[in-house]
Design a protein around this motif. Structure first.
Motif, PDB file in Angstrom:
ATOM      1  N   GLY A  44       0.809  -1.224   0.000  1.00 11.09           N
ATOM      2  CA  GLY A  44       0.000   0.000   0.000  1.00 11.09           C
ATOM      3  C   GLY A  44       0.836   1.265   0.000  1.00 11.09           C
ATOM      4  N   THR A 266      -2.373  -5.184   5.616  1.00 10.25           N
ATOM      5  CA  THR A 266      -1.891  -4.353   4.498  1.00 10.25           C
ATOM      6  C   THR A 266      -1.124  -5.183   3.465  1.00 10.25           C
ATOM      7  OG1 THR A 266       0.106  -3.668   5.690  1.00 10.25           O
ATOM      8  CG2 THR A 266      -1.808  -2.203   5.810  1.00 10.25           C
TER       9      THR A 266
ATOM     10  N   TYR B 109     -10.174  -1.074  -2.189  1.00  8.35           N
ATOM     11  CA  TYR B 109      -8.820  -0.568  -1.999  1.00  8.35           C
ATOM     12  C   TYR B 109      -8.441   0.498  -3.025  1.00  8.35           C
ATOM     13  CZ  TYR B 109      -4.325  -0.171   0.089  1.00  8.35           C
ATOM     14  OH  TYR B 109      -3.238   0.351   0.753  1.00  8.35           O
ATOM     15  N   TYR B 112     -10.119   3.717  -2.062  1.00 10.48           N
ATOM     16  CA  TYR B 112      -9.424   4.263  -0.896  1.00 10.48           C
ATOM     17  C   TYR B 112      -8.132   4.957  -1.335  1.00 10.48           C
ATOM     18  CZ  TYR B 112      -6.322   3.532   3.231  1.00 10.48           C
ATOM     19  OH  TYR B 112      -5.421   3.651   4.245  1.00 10.48           O
ATOM     20  N   TYR B 113      -7.394   4.277  -2.213  1.00 11.94           N
ATOM     21  CA  TYR B 113      -6.119   4.797  -2.685  1.00 11.94           C
ATOM     22  C   TYR B 113      -6.319   6.048  -3.551  1.00 11.94           C
ATOM     23  CZ  TYR B 113      -1.615   4.769  -5.151  1.00 11.94           C
ATOM     24  OH  TYR B 113      -0.405   5.117  -5.679  1.00 11.94           O
ATOM     25  N   LYS B 116      -7.381   9.176  -1.722  1.00 14.90           N
ATOM     26  CA  LYS B 116      -6.241   9.819  -1.056  1.00 14.90           C
ATOM     27  C   LYS B 116      -5.432  10.641  -2.048  1.00 14.90           C
ATOM     28  CE  LYS B 116      -5.131   7.249   3.076  1.00 14.90           C
ATOM     29  NZ  LYS B 116      -4.327   6.212   3.718  1.00 14.90           N
ATOM     30  N   GLN B 117      -5.256  10.078  -3.253  1.00 18.22           N
ATOM     31  CA  GLN B 117      -4.467  10.772  -4.275  1.00 18.22           C
ATOM     32  C   GLN B 117      -5.083  12.110  -4.671  1.00 18.22           C
ATOM     33  OE1 GLN B 117      -1.456   9.450  -5.773  1.00 18.22           O
ATOM     34  NE2 GLN B 117      -1.671   8.154  -3.966  1.00 18.22           N
ATOM     35  N   TYR B 121     -10.139  11.833   0.380  1.00 22.00           N
ATOM     36  CA  TYR B 121     -10.233  10.839   1.449  1.00 22.00           C
ATOM     37  C   TYR B 121     -10.807  11.484   2.712  1.00 22.00           C
ATOM     38  CZ  TYR B 121      -8.804   7.278   4.794  1.00 22.00           C
ATOM     39  OH  TYR B 121      -8.798   6.331   5.780  1.00 22.00           O
TER      40      TYR B 121
END
Lengths: 300, 261
Positions: A44, A266, B109, B112-113, B116-117, B121
């Protein structure tokens, strides 16, 4: 008809633009990323390293993975098979027994009682049931004691021997209202003369249920079975709130397994592989199910 | 049958009586006795502990926005597919059906990723965007078949009168299909209200949490005594029950329509 030559380039296609962009951003791209991650090792942070099929090979050997899918089968039983079977009997009884003898008002009040758990957030069901099933002072154990069956008291959610059955029982409670409402709506479609004819032939309630009700609402049965099976394969919130997959993995399901692999371990690559396999199973089942359903409807 | 119905609501009745007990009453008489006097401390303690008013507002803002945006997106898609009969409409429809059954685990996921970018988020906006699209997958599927049966004569007549497709959409199609759109609004609202996985992942801070997540996280911590647990169950269930009573007709009609289409 006259407008046809003007519609060479279809202006309606423009209306699909927002939808297509939104779906690309929220569904297609993330799903493609998930597949890509499943072929990598990644924590991650930093950049993913390519791993080929390694995650999938490891999955095939992972007993937790197989166990989670065995529990999926249990969930299909609890969320699709049992609710459909019980729902059929409840809907038929509400419709042609309560509805006819006590009025449709009572029938719809009772229907609302059955449907109520469906509108609650799953976390409310979780809070309520984990308190009822609690080992100390839990309502179920208190009830058993009160009726003299104290020897049957258990730690319903905390004992690996019982946890899966307890979760299954809660899911039957959560899910039952959906088939009841759909089957009752389906029954309104059935021609009453079929029942009258059957009644004149001197059939009993079970015979009419078996020979009139069931064949007539077959389309609804297919729909309910398909959607409930998909819901059962996806079940997450209930497991999170009731047991977190425990004790000792006795209630772990694929979605919880992938969630904990993502956010607790993770191990994004491995979690993505679990999620991808789950997706493939659901998509295959949906495609087969929809084809089966349209074919059987065409045949009718 | 009546016993069955009582059994279905029994857990909630038990919660109701225990949410109104004092801790002393609870420990003296157990969970099955009626409360000896009315005691609202559990409710107020829980309310302040999770800032329930704010949590409720978050759920209302998110679910309400999703209901509106989700319906708008569904209408636009379904207009192109059901009335415009664009090329390859069967493929578009199949795509929306599959997007609807896709498990959220396969998106969680990356979402979520990505959130954030792009700096979304832990914002309510991120969830509003995601759920509007997720719900629109079902809305498109349902509305396309409804609009596919829309009387052609009305549209032809409007076109002859000089209306363009935008005007036809807002002045004819939307008003005529208002009952179905109402069903979708109610459904999107409730479904989003009850969502758990994505809000759990995308909204970690207490300030942004929805009712569903706040209850789930508290339950996981198991820090509450019995009366507060019951207060939490009762307060969590109340909005859903109120909404259910208000829209019972729409809901039961709606799931029937949704299922058979």
């Amino acid at each position: 008809m006259s407008a046809r030559p003007l519609r060479l380039r279809n202006p309606y296609a423009l209306y699909l633009i927002p939808g297509v962009i939104a779906f690309l951003a929220v569904v297609i791209v993330p799903f493609a990323m998930n597949i890509y991650f499943s072929f990598t090792h990644w924590q991650g942070v930093g950049s993913p390293t390519w791993a080929g099929l390694e995650n999938y090979r490891e999955l095939m050997k992972d007993s937790r993975f197989w166990e989670s899918f065995r529990h999926s089968v249990a969930m299909v039983l609890a969320m699709a098979v049992i609710p459909t079977a019980v729902g059929l009997v409840v809907a038929a009884a509400l419709f042609d027994f309560i509805g006819k003898h006590f009025g449709s008002k009572l029938a719809s009040v009772l229907r609302a009682c059955f449907y109520l758990p469906q509108v609650l957030p799953i976390t409310v069901a979780g809070i309520v049931w984990s308190w009822i099933l609690a080992p100390e002072n839990g309502s179920l154990n208190e009830l058993l004691k009160a009726v003299g069956l104290g020897s049957l008291q258990q730690d319903w959610l905390g004992d690996p021997k019982f946890a899966l059955y307890s979760v299954m029982a809660v899911m039957v409670w959560v899910q039952l209202g959906f088939p009841v409402v759909i089957f009752m709506a389906g029954l309104q479609r059935v021609d009453p003369s079929l029942y009258e004819a059957a009644e004149l032939d001197g059939t009993n309630w079970w015979q009419r249920f078996w020979h009139v009700t069931l064949p007539q609402i077959r389309p609804e049965i297919y729909v309910v079975m398909l959607w409930c099976t998909i819901a059962a394969l996806k079940v997450f919130g209930a497991v999170y709130v009731l047991t977190k997959g425990g004790p000792a993995d006795s209630t772990i399901v694929p979605s919880y397994f992938s969630f904990s692999t993502f956010f607790e371990k993770t191990d994004v690559g491995y979690g993505s592989a679990i999620a991808t396999v789950l997706t493939l199973i659901i998509l295959a089942l949906t495609t087969v199910g929809l084809r089966f359903q349209t074919r059987s409807e065409d045949a009718q | 049958m009546i016993l069955g119905a009582i059994f279905m609501v029994l857990p909630l009745l038990i919660v109701l009586i225990n949410a109104l007990k004092s801790p002393a009453d609870y420990s003296a008489h157990g969970p099955l006795s009626l409360p000896h006097g009315l005691h609202l401390d559990g409710l107020t303690d829980f309310w302040t502990r999770v800032n329930f008013g704010h949590t409720l507002l978050n759920s209302i803002v998110i679910s309400g926005s999703v209901a509106v945006f989700g319906v708008v997106l569904s209408v636009l898609n379904a207009y192109a597919i059901g009335i415009g009969r664009i090329k390859g409409k069967a493929y578009f429809l199949a795509f929306f059906v599959l997007a609807n059954v896709l498990p959220q685990e396969a998106l969680v996921y990356p979402l979520y990723y990505l959130s954030k970018q792009v700096g979304l988020y832990d914002t309510r906006l991120s969830l509003i965007i995601v759920f509007s699209v997720v719900q629109a997958a079902f809305g498109t599927y349902l509305l396309s078949s409804v609009l596919g049966a829309f009387p052609k004569e009305i549209i032809e007549a409007a076109r002859i009168d000089g209306a363009n497709s935008w005007q036809i959409l807002w002045r004819m199609v939307v008003p005529v299909s208002r009952p179905t759109l109402g069903v979708l609004l109610v459904f999107f609202f409730i479904w989003t209200w009850n969502e758990f996985l994505l809000p759990l992942v995308m909204l970690p801070s207490n300030d942004n949490q929805t009712v569903s997540v706040a209850l789930g996280v508290l339950q996981g911590q198991r820090l509450m005594d019995a009366t507060m647990t019951n207060a939490a169950g009762l307060l969590g269930a109340l909005p859903a029950i109120v909404f259910f009573l208000l829209f019972q007709r729409t809901l039961t009609r709606g799931i029937a329509v949704g299922a058979v289409k």
